[in-house]
Write a protein that holds these residues in place. Structure first.
Motif, PDB file in Angstrom:
ATOM      1  N   SER A  96      13.844  32.855 -26.474  1.00  0.00           N
ATOM      2  CA  SER A  96      12.496  33.103 -25.978  1.00  0.00           C
ATOM      3  C   SER A  96      12.314  32.532 -24.581  1.00  0.00           C
ATOM      4  O   SER A  96      11.990  33.250 -23.643  1.00  0.00           O
ATOM      5  CB  SER A  96      11.467  32.500 -26.937  1.00  0.00           C
ATOM      6  N   TYR A 202       9.992  41.780 -25.178  1.00  0.00           N
ATOM      7  CA  TYR A 202      11.338  41.198 -25.103  1.00  0.00           C
ATOM      8  C   TYR A 202      12.012  41.156 -26.462  1.00  0.00           C
ATOM      9  O   TYR A 202      13.242  41.217 -26.564  1.00  0.00           O
ATOM     10  CB  TYR A 202      11.289  39.806 -24.463  1.00  0.00           C
ATOM     11  N   THR A 203      11.227  41.080 -27.524  1.00  0.00           N
ATOM     12  CA  THR A 203      11.801  41.030 -28.865  1.00  0.00           C
ATOM     13  C   THR A 203      12.543  42.318 -29.222  1.00  0.00           C
ATOM     14  O   THR A 203      13.398  42.311 -30.117  1.00  0.00           O
ATOM     15  CB  THR A 203      10.709  40.776 -29.906  1.00  0.00           C
ATOM     16  N   GLU A 204      12.231  43.414 -28.541  1.00  0.00           N
ATOM     17  CA  GLU A 204      12.912  44.679 -28.824  1.00  0.00           C
ATOM     18  C   GLU A 204      14.351  44.685 -28.314  1.00  0.00           C
ATOM     19  O   GLU A 204      15.115  45.592 -28.647  1.00  0.00           O
ATOM     20  CB  GLU A 204      12.126  45.843 -28.228  1.00  0.00           C
ATOM     21  N   PHE A 210      17.936  36.881 -33.608  1.00  0.00           N
ATOM     22  CA  PHE A 210      17.618  36.429 -32.246  1.00  0.00           C
ATOM     23  C   PHE A 210      18.816  36.503 -31.298  1.00  0.00           C
ATOM     24  O   PHE A 210      18.787  35.891 -30.231  1.00  0.00           O
ATOM     25  CB  PHE A 210      17.042  35.003 -32.238  1.00  0.00           C
ATOM     26  N   SER A 242       9.086  34.717 -20.720  1.00  0.00           N
ATOM     27  CA  SER A 242       9.795  35.752 -21.482  1.00  0.00           C
ATOM     28  C   SER A 242      10.219  36.920 -20.599  1.00  0.00           C
ATOM     29  O   SER A 242      11.119  37.691 -20.984  1.00  0.00           O
ATOM     30  CB  SER A 242       8.951  36.246 -22.660  1.00  0.00           C
TER      31      SER A 242
END
Length: 278
Positions: A96, A202-204, A210, A242
């Motif tokens: 992150s 950003y999680t995509e 992670f 991020s």
């Protein structure tokens, strides 16, 4: 040097003289946790703590803005980093805020910086050792910066880009924040987005553990946002943290790393004269 390292690589090289490891965790104002306190509970053995709010411009009223080259050099040297050091950043969430440390090192001319894929959660799931307590005092290093201004964007640059459309702006925030259907984590900050920016949370770019997705998956996700080999990209988010995950993702996908808008939505939304979309 590849910008991403595995937990097995780090376990093999941990303790080598030229390797410096940092926990670069930053929690958002609505997360009710403190990175330094969590570091004292559990961290990778020998790691130091890289405080994103301290390695910053103390005179800015915006959160963790890029410091001057001289301040960065003094702070990173005090943390034990020299120009010959290999530096690995990780965070407690998985992936992150660690990329912010990696990006800062590159901004000041140091390419021997890396991010731990999967971060502390993956390290712990694999049963690897952790330590507790405050970071040990580091033997001072000697770091000479080489500032790369083309990797950084400010408010004036972003306003000019509204006129020229020379660069594609990718926003790393969650879809609800980008669409202004969810509140911002910073109290009093209005929701919305920079006009004509595109959303890529950003999680995509990450797998459920992670770790980063494959190069082919990253390229496909960026292509869906209009990024190709010729595209100039500026990454943005809530406060420039991020966004660095997108910048790292671009590098892993084989694209130019582009630039990062340091003030990001916090600066843009706070300014009375900037146009906003929602």
């Amino acid at each position: 040097m590849e910008p991403l390292v595995s937990t097995s690589w780090l376990a093999e090289h941990l303790g080598e003289k030229d390797l410096v490891v940092f926990d670069a965790t930053m929690y958002l104002p609505n997360e009710s946790k403190n990175g330094r306190e969590e570091f004292a509970r559990a961290h990778i053995p020998g790691a130091g703590f890289f405080d994103i709010d301290e390695v910053a411009d103390p005179e800015s009223n915006l959160p963790h803005m890029v410091p001057t080259a001289s301040r960065f050099a003094a702070l990173i040297s005090a943390l034990g980093v020299s120009n010959a050091s290999r530096v690995v950043f990780y965070d407690q969430k998985g992936l992150s805020s660690a990329a912010r440390g990696w990006w800062l090192m590159g901004l000041f001319g140091h390419d021997q910086a890396m991010v731990l894929d999967g971060g502390l959660p993956k390290w712990q799931r694999e049963g690897r050792a952790t330590a507790s307590g405050p970071p040990r005092p580091a033997a001072p290093g000697q770091f000479t910066p080489r500032f790369r201004p083309r990797r950084l964007r400010g408010l004036g640059d972003m306003l000019e880009n509204l006129e020229t459309d020379a660069e594609l702006v990718l926003d790393a925030r969650a879809a609800g924040r980008f669409a202004a259907t969810s509140p911002e984590p910073r109290p009093g900050l209005p929701a919305g987005r920079i006009p004509r920016s595109r959303n890529l949370p950003y999680t995509e770019l990450l797998n459920p553990d992670f770790t980063f997705k494959s190069r082919e998956e990253l390229r496909a996700r960026f292509a869906a946002c209009g990024v190709d080999e010729t595209c100039a990209v500026v990454t943005s988010c809530g406060s420039g943290v991020s966004a660095a995950v997108l910048t790292l993702g671009l590098t892993l996908a084989g694209h130019p790393c582009g630039a990062l808008y340091d003030g990001s939505w916090t600066e843009w939304a706070s300014h009375p004269d900037t146009p906003k979309e929602s």
